[in-house]
Write a protein that holds these residues in place. Structure first.
Motif, short mmCIF file in Angstrom:
data_model
loop_
_atom_site.label_atom_id
_atom_site.label_comp_id
_atom_site.label_asym_id
_atom_site.label_seq_id
_atom_site.Cartn_x
_atom_site.Cartn_y
_atom_site.Cartn_z
N GLY A 1 -1.27 -16.14 6.69
CA GLY A 1 -0.17 -16.82 6.02
C GLY A 1 -0.01 -16.47 4.55
N LEU A 2 -0.33 -15.26 4.20
CA LEU A 2 -0.25 -14.82 2.80
C LEU A 2 1.09 -14.15 2.50
CD1 LEU A 2 -3.75 -13.09 2.60
CD2 LEU A 2 -3.18 -15.41 1.87
N SER A 3 1.43 -14.13 1.24
CA SER A 3 2.60 -13.34 0.81
C SER A 3 2.24 -11.87 0.92
CB SER A 3 2.97 -13.67 -0.63
OG SER A 3 1.94 -13.19 -1.50
N GLN A 4 3.25 -11.02 0.91
CA GLN A 4 2.97 -9.57 0.97
C GLN A 4 2.20 -9.12 -0.27
OE1 GLN A 4 6.31 -7.12 1.95
NE2 GLN A 4 6.51 -8.00 4.00
N ALA A 5 2.46 -9.72 -1.40
CA ALA A 5 1.73 -9.36 -2.62
C ALA A 5 0.24 -9.68 -2.46
CB ALA A 5 2.31 -10.08 -3.82
N ARG A 6 -0.09 -10.84 -1.88
CA ARG A 6 -1.48 -11.21 -1.66
C ARG A 6 -2.12 -10.31 -0.59
NH1 ARG A 6 -4.70 -13.47 -4.32
NH2 ARG A 6 -5.58 -14.84 -2.78
N MET A 7 -1.34 -9.98 0.45
CA MET A 7 -1.84 -9.07 1.47
C MET A 7 -2.19 -7.72 0.85
SD MET A 7 0.71 -9.53 4.70
CE MET A 7 1.22 -11.13 5.27
N ALA A 8 -1.33 -7.26 -0.04
CA ALA A 8 -1.54 -5.97 -0.70
C ALA A 8 -2.86 -5.97 -1.47
CB ALA A 8 -0.37 -5.65 -1.61
N LYS A 9 -3.10 -7.04 -2.22
CA LYS A 9 -4.36 -7.14 -2.97
C LYS A 9 -5.56 -7.16 -2.04
CE LYS A 9 -3.01 -9.18 -7.30
NZ LYS A 9 -3.28 -10.20 -8.29
N LEU A 10 -5.44 -7.93 -0.95
CA LEU A 10 -6.52 -8.05 0.03
C LEU A 10 -6.85 -6.69 0.66
CD1 LEU A 10 -8.36 -10.00 1.67
CD2 LEU A 10 -6.47 -10.23 3.27
N LEU A 11 -5.81 -5.92 0.96
CA LEU A 11 -5.99 -4.64 1.63
C LEU A 11 -6.20 -3.46 0.67
CD1 LEU A 11 -3.24 -5.03 4.36
CD2 LEU A 11 -5.71 -5.14 4.70
N GLY A 12 -5.91 -3.67 -0.61
CA GLY A 12 -6.04 -2.58 -1.58
C GLY A 12 -4.94 -1.54 -1.47
N ILE A 13 -3.74 -2.00 -1.10
CA ILE A 13 -2.58 -1.12 -1.00
C ILE A 13 -1.41 -1.76 -1.75
CG2 ILE A 13 -3.30 -0.08 1.19
CD1 ILE A 13 -1.38 -1.94 2.66
N THR A 14 -0.32 -1.04 -1.85
CA THR A 14 0.84 -1.58 -2.56
C THR A 14 1.64 -2.53 -1.68
OG1 THR A 14 2.31 0.20 -1.87
CG2 THR A 14 1.05 0.56 -3.91
N GLN A 15 2.46 -3.38 -2.33
CA GLN A 15 3.31 -4.30 -1.57
C GLN A 15 4.32 -3.56 -0.71
OE1 GLN A 15 6.83 -5.09 -2.18
NE2 GLN A 15 6.69 -6.26 -0.28
N PRO A 16 4.95 -2.47 -1.20
CA PRO A 16 5.85 -1.73 -0.31
C PRO A 16 5.14 -1.19 0.93
CG PRO A 16 6.29 -1.13 -2.58
CD PRO A 16 5.03 -1.96 -2.58
N ARG A 17 3.88 -0.81 0.78
CA ARG A 17 3.11 -0.33 1.93
C ARG A 17 2.87 -1.47 2.92
NH1 ARG A 17 1.90 4.18 4.55
NH2 ARG A 17 -0.28 4.61 4.88
N VAL A 18 2.61 -2.68 2.40
CA VAL A 18 2.46 -3.85 3.27
C VAL A 18 3.77 -4.11 4.00
CG1 VAL A 18 2.10 -6.36 3.34
CG2 VAL A 18 0.62 -4.92 1.93
N SER A 19 4.88 -3.99 3.29
CA SER A 19 6.19 -4.18 3.90
C SER A 19 6.39 -3.21 5.07
CB SER A 19 7.30 -4.00 2.86
OG SER A 19 8.56 -4.15 3.46
N ASN A 20 6.02 -1.96 4.86
CA ASN A 20 6.11 -0.95 5.93
C ASN A 20 5.22 -1.35 7.12
OD1 ASN A 20 7.87 0.75 4.54
ND2 ASN A 20 6.20 1.85 3.56
N LEU A 21 4.04 -1.82 6.80
CA LEU A 21 3.09 -2.24 7.83
C LEU A 21 3.65 -3.40 8.65
CD1 LEU A 21 0.05 -2.01 8.82
CD2 LEU A 21 -0.39 -3.83 7.20
N MET A 22 4.14 -4.41 7.96
CA MET A 22 4.60 -5.62 8.63
C MET A 22 5.92 -5.40 9.38
SD MET A 22 2.05 -7.48 8.15
CE MET A 22 2.57 -9.04 8.84
N SER A 23 6.67 -4.38 8.98
CA SER A 23 7.91 -4.09 9.70
C SER A 23 7.70 -3.08 10.83
CB SER A 23 8.99 -3.61 8.74
OG SER A 23 8.62 -2.41 8.12
N GLY A 24 6.43 -2.71 11.06
CA GLY A 24 6.12 -1.87 12.21
C GLY A 24 6.40 -0.39 12.04
N ARG A 25 6.39 0.10 10.82
CA ARG A 25 6.65 1.53 10.57
C ARG A 25 5.44 2.36 10.99
NH1 ARG A 25 10.57 3.44 7.16
NH2 ARG A 25 9.84 5.36 8.15
N ILE A 26 5.24 2.47 12.28
CA ILE A 26 4.08 3.17 12.83
C ILE A 26 4.02 4.63 12.38
CG2 ILE A 26 5.22 3.84 14.98
CD1 ILE A 26 2.56 3.24 16.41
N ASP A 27 5.18 5.21 12.11
CA ASP A 27 5.25 6.61 11.69
C ASP A 27 4.60 6.84 10.33
OD1 ASP A 27 7.53 4.99 10.86
OD2 ASP A 27 8.36 6.82 9.98
#
Length: 100
Positions: free
Chosen positions: A42-68
């Motif tokens: 239940g985190l924001s994408q910004a918090r997810m990004a910090k948790l994963l060590g990636i950028t927020q746009p990368r989290v956005s790609n991840l959460m929108s299913g950009r498998i490519d």
């Protein structure tokens, strides 16, 4: 996250060659597992990004299913950052049916 051996591979049904379809199926399973884990937190994408060590746009790609945009290695690494290990099971592929 086991897939029944009789379940069809959606990527094969979409016309991908069997070897590529198998790889896409594995990546999609890893991506879906990662999405489920992150949604449960239940985190924001910004918090997810910090948790994963990636950028927020990368989290956005991840959460929108950009498998490519994500390799198998990248997805396994992101799961590891959440404390999740991946177990690999090897099994023979189904025999190819002769063309009619």
């Amino acid at each position: 996250m086991k897939r029944p051996s009789t379940a069809p591979n959606v990527f094969e049904a979409l016309g991908y060659p069997p070897d590529q379809a198998q790889h896409l199926l594995i990546r999609s399973q890893l991506l879906a597992a990662l999405q489920r884990l992150l949604r449960r937190k239940g985190l924001s994408q910004a918090r997810m990004a910090k948790l994963l060590g990636i950028t927020q746009p990368r989290v956005s790609n991840l959460m929108s299913g950009r498998i490519d945009l994500f390799s198998t290695d990248a997805l396994i690494e992101l799961l590891a950052r959440l404390g999740i290990g991946v177990r690999l099971t090897l099994k023979p592929l189904p025999k190819k049916r002769p063309a009619a």
